[in-house]
Scaffold this motif. Structure first.
Motif, PDB file in Angstrom:
ATOM      1  N   GLU A  94      -4.750  10.663  -1.451  1.00  0.00           N
ATOM      2  CA  GLU A  94      -3.445  10.557  -0.803  1.00  0.00           C
ATOM      3  C   GLU A  94      -3.606  10.459   0.711  1.00  0.00           C
ATOM      4  N   ALA A  95      -4.488  11.287   1.285  1.00  0.00           N
ATOM      5  CA  ALA A  95      -4.715  11.248   2.728  1.00  0.00           C
ATOM      6  C   ALA A  95      -5.337   9.920   3.146  1.00  0.00           C
ATOM      7  N   ASP A  96      -6.329   9.446   2.379  1.00  0.00           N
ATOM      8  CA  ASP A  96      -6.982   8.178   2.713  1.00  0.00           C
ATOM      9  C   ASP A  96      -6.007   7.008   2.591  1.00  0.00           C
ATOM     10  N   LEU A  97      -5.164   7.060   1.584  1.00  0.00           N
ATOM     11  CA  LEU A  97      -4.210   5.972   1.372  1.00  0.00           C
ATOM     12  C   LEU A  97      -3.171   5.931   2.487  1.00  0.00           C
ATOM     13  N   GLY A 134       0.822  -1.213   0.000  1.00  0.00           N
ATOM     14  CA  GLY A 134       0.000   0.000   0.000  1.00  0.00           C
ATOM     15  C   GLY A 134       0.851   1.257   0.000  1.00  0.00           C
ATOM     16  N   ARG A 135       1.943   1.233   0.745  1.00  0.00           N
ATOM     17  CA  ARG A 135       2.835   2.402   0.763  1.00  0.00           C
ATOM     18  C   ARG A 135       3.526   2.590  -0.580  1.00  0.00           C
ATOM     19  N   ARG A 136       3.784   1.504  -1.296  1.00  0.00           N
ATOM     20  CA  ARG A 136       4.373   1.634  -2.632  1.00  0.00           C
ATOM     21  C   ARG A 136       3.384   2.296  -3.590  1.00  0.00           C
ATOM     22  N   PHE A 137       2.105   1.934  -3.483  1.00  0.00           N
ATOM     23  CA  PHE A 137       1.090   2.611  -4.291  1.00  0.00           C
ATOM     24  C   PHE A 137       1.092   4.106  -3.988  1.00  0.00           C
ATOM     25  N   LEU A 138       1.235   4.441  -2.721  1.00  0.00           N
ATOM     26  CA  LEU A 138       1.273   5.846  -2.326  1.00  0.00           C
ATOM     27  C   LEU A 138       2.485   6.546  -2.939  1.00  0.00           C
ATOM     28  N   GLY A 139       3.631   5.888  -2.921  1.00  0.00           N
ATOM     29  CA  GLY A 139       4.827   6.469  -3.510  1.00  0.00           C
ATOM     30  C   GLY A 139       4.681   6.676  -5.007  1.00  0.00           C
ATOM     31  N   TYR A 140       4.089   5.705  -5.698  1.00  0.00           N
ATOM     32  CA  TYR A 140       3.874   5.846  -7.135  1.00  0.00           C
ATOM     33  C   TYR A 140       2.852   6.940  -7.431  1.00  0.00           C
ATOM     34  N   LEU A 141       1.830   7.064  -6.585  1.00  0.00           N
ATOM     35  CA  LEU A 141       0.868   8.158  -6.741  1.00  0.00           C
ATOM     36  C   LEU A 141       1.588   9.499  -6.696  1.00  0.00           C
ATOM     37  N   ALA A 195      -1.546   2.828   7.475  1.00  0.00           N
ATOM     38  CA  ALA A 195      -1.220   2.731   8.897  1.00  0.00           C
ATOM     39  C   ALA A 195      -2.192   1.840   9.652  1.00  0.00           C
ATOM     40  N   ALA A 196      -3.452   1.778   9.184  1.00  0.00           N
ATOM     41  CA  ALA A 196      -4.486   1.076   9.941  1.00  0.00           C
ATOM     42  C   ALA A 196      -4.941  -0.232   9.313  1.00  0.00           C
ATOM     43  N   GLY A 222      -4.731   1.425  -4.738  1.00  0.00           N
ATOM     44  CA  GLY A 222      -3.999   1.210  -3.497  1.00  0.00           C
ATOM     45  C   GLY A 222      -4.922   1.157  -2.298  1.00  0.00           C
ATOM     46  N   LEU A 223      -5.942   2.007  -2.319  1.00  0.00           N
ATOM     47  CA  LEU A 223      -6.907   2.002  -1.223  1.00  0.00           C
ATOM     48  C   LEU A 223      -7.689   0.691  -1.202  1.00  0.00           C
ATOM     49  N   GLU A 224      -8.100   0.216  -2.379  1.00  0.00           N
ATOM     50  CA  GLU A 224      -8.801  -1.067  -2.434  1.00  0.00           C
ATOM     51  C   GLU A 224      -7.919  -2.200  -1.914  1.00  0.00           C
ATOM     52  N   LEU A 225      -6.649  -2.183  -2.298  1.00  0.00           N
ATOM     53  CA  LEU A 225      -5.733  -3.226  -1.839  1.00  0.00           C
ATOM     54  C   LEU A 225      -5.637  -3.243  -0.319  1.00  0.00           C
ATOM     55  N   LEU A 226      -5.482  -2.080   0.286  1.00  0.00           N
ATOM     56  CA  LEU A 226      -5.322  -2.016   1.734  1.00  0.00           C
ATOM     57  C   LEU A 226      -6.605  -2.389   2.479  1.00  0.00           C
ATOM     58  N   LEU A 227      -7.739  -2.146   1.860  1.00  0.00           N
ATOM     59  CA  LEU A 227      -9.014  -2.432   2.523  1.00  0.00           C
ATOM     60  C   LEU A 227      -9.512  -3.854   2.288  1.00  0.00           C
TER      61      LEU A 227
END
Length: 273
Positions: free
Chosen positions: A238-241, A148-155, A246-247, A196-201
């Motif tokens: 970005e904020a949601d991701l 998920g953090r990698r998705f955030l970095g690519y975003l 973290a959660a 990324g959000l879907e992956l984390l959820l």
């Protein structure tokens, strides 16, 4: 002559002989391709002969050097007059086949593109063996907060291109585009946030992008959104991701022990054949 180190004939033969999974991974599989505007991207992984894993065997590059095998690449744009300087365009084919060991390292690290073959629909699978099917059946073992953090970095990287902050060419495209920003990286930044959000959820990525999000992404790709609205959606994603990373109930990292076992078993079965 194509002189890219990963485009050699020996690398091609090795990749074709050992490929266990090859799928489409570009805009077509996300559902965000523009009408007649995109090339076709395929990505896969292959098992290596024993001498490349347990020994010191190497492949010869088009330039005559011998290098360890890590991947094979085919880009049809390279057949045009400028060779490696040619950029892929509509109708071109771009193929990358990683060694299974390199693919596994990238996938466990959460590389968004490398993970896609695990989730593409069956109709987007170009080639698959029993070993490749086992990978796809165990896609959840690669889902992690680290991914998920990698998705955030690519975003964030795509956002820089969307804003014209990453290189002179990106800035020029952003100035020349009708909506005052470069729509393609804007769409990709948003897509990475959605996926990324879907992956984390949920522990997976649905392809193509489902529902209203896909319609919105296509609209952004066409340059129909005001820049301020794109920036606002991107800030929310970005904020949601970041919060989800973290959660999320997902493990911190992928199941390395299972992947290591799959690599060992799959290579041994391949060598036995």
């Amino acid at each position: 002559m194509i002189r890219h180190p990963h485009a050699g004939e020996e690398a091609r033969r090795l990749a074709e002989a050992g490929t266990v999974l090859l799928t489409q991974v570009g805009s077509g599989v996300h559902g965000t391709a523009g009408e007649g505007q995109d090339d076709r991207d395929e990505l896969g992984l292959c098992l290596e002969p024993a001498e490349f894993v347990t020994g010191l065997a190497r492949v010869r590059t088009p330039g005559g050097r011998e290098i360890p095998f890590e991947q094979y690449e085919l880009h049809t744009a390279w057949a045009r007059p400028r060779g490696l300087a040619e950029r892929s365009g509509p109708g071109d084919l771009d193929v990358v086949v990683y060694s299974a060991r390199k693919w596994a390292r990238l996938a466990l690290a959460g590389n968004p593109t490398v993970l896609l073959p695990l989730w593409v629909p069956d109709e987007e699978v170009v080639r698959v063996t029993d070993a490749g099917r086992e990978l796809r059946e165990n896609a959840s073992r690669f889902a992690s907060r680290a991914a998920g953090r990698r998705f955030l970095g690519y975003l964030r990287s795509q956002r820089a291109a969307f804003l014209g902050e990453r290189g002179r060419r990106a800035a020029v495209r952003a100035r020349r585009s009708g909506p005052g920003y470069d729509p393609k990286p804007a769409m990709h930044a948003l897509r990475l946030g959605v996926q990324g959000l879907e992956l984390l959820l949920t522990g997976r990525v649905t392809l193509p992008v489902p529902g209203p999000d896909l319609d919105a992404l296509r609209s952004v790709r066409r340059g129909e959104w005001a820049r301020a609205d794109v920036e606002a959606w991107l800030a929310d994603l970005e904020a949601d991701l970041a919060a989800a990373a973290a959660a999320s109930p997902l493990p911190e990292s992928g199941d390395r022990a299972w992947v290591d076992d799959w690599l060992t078993r799959s290579h041994r079965a391949f060598w036995a054949r």
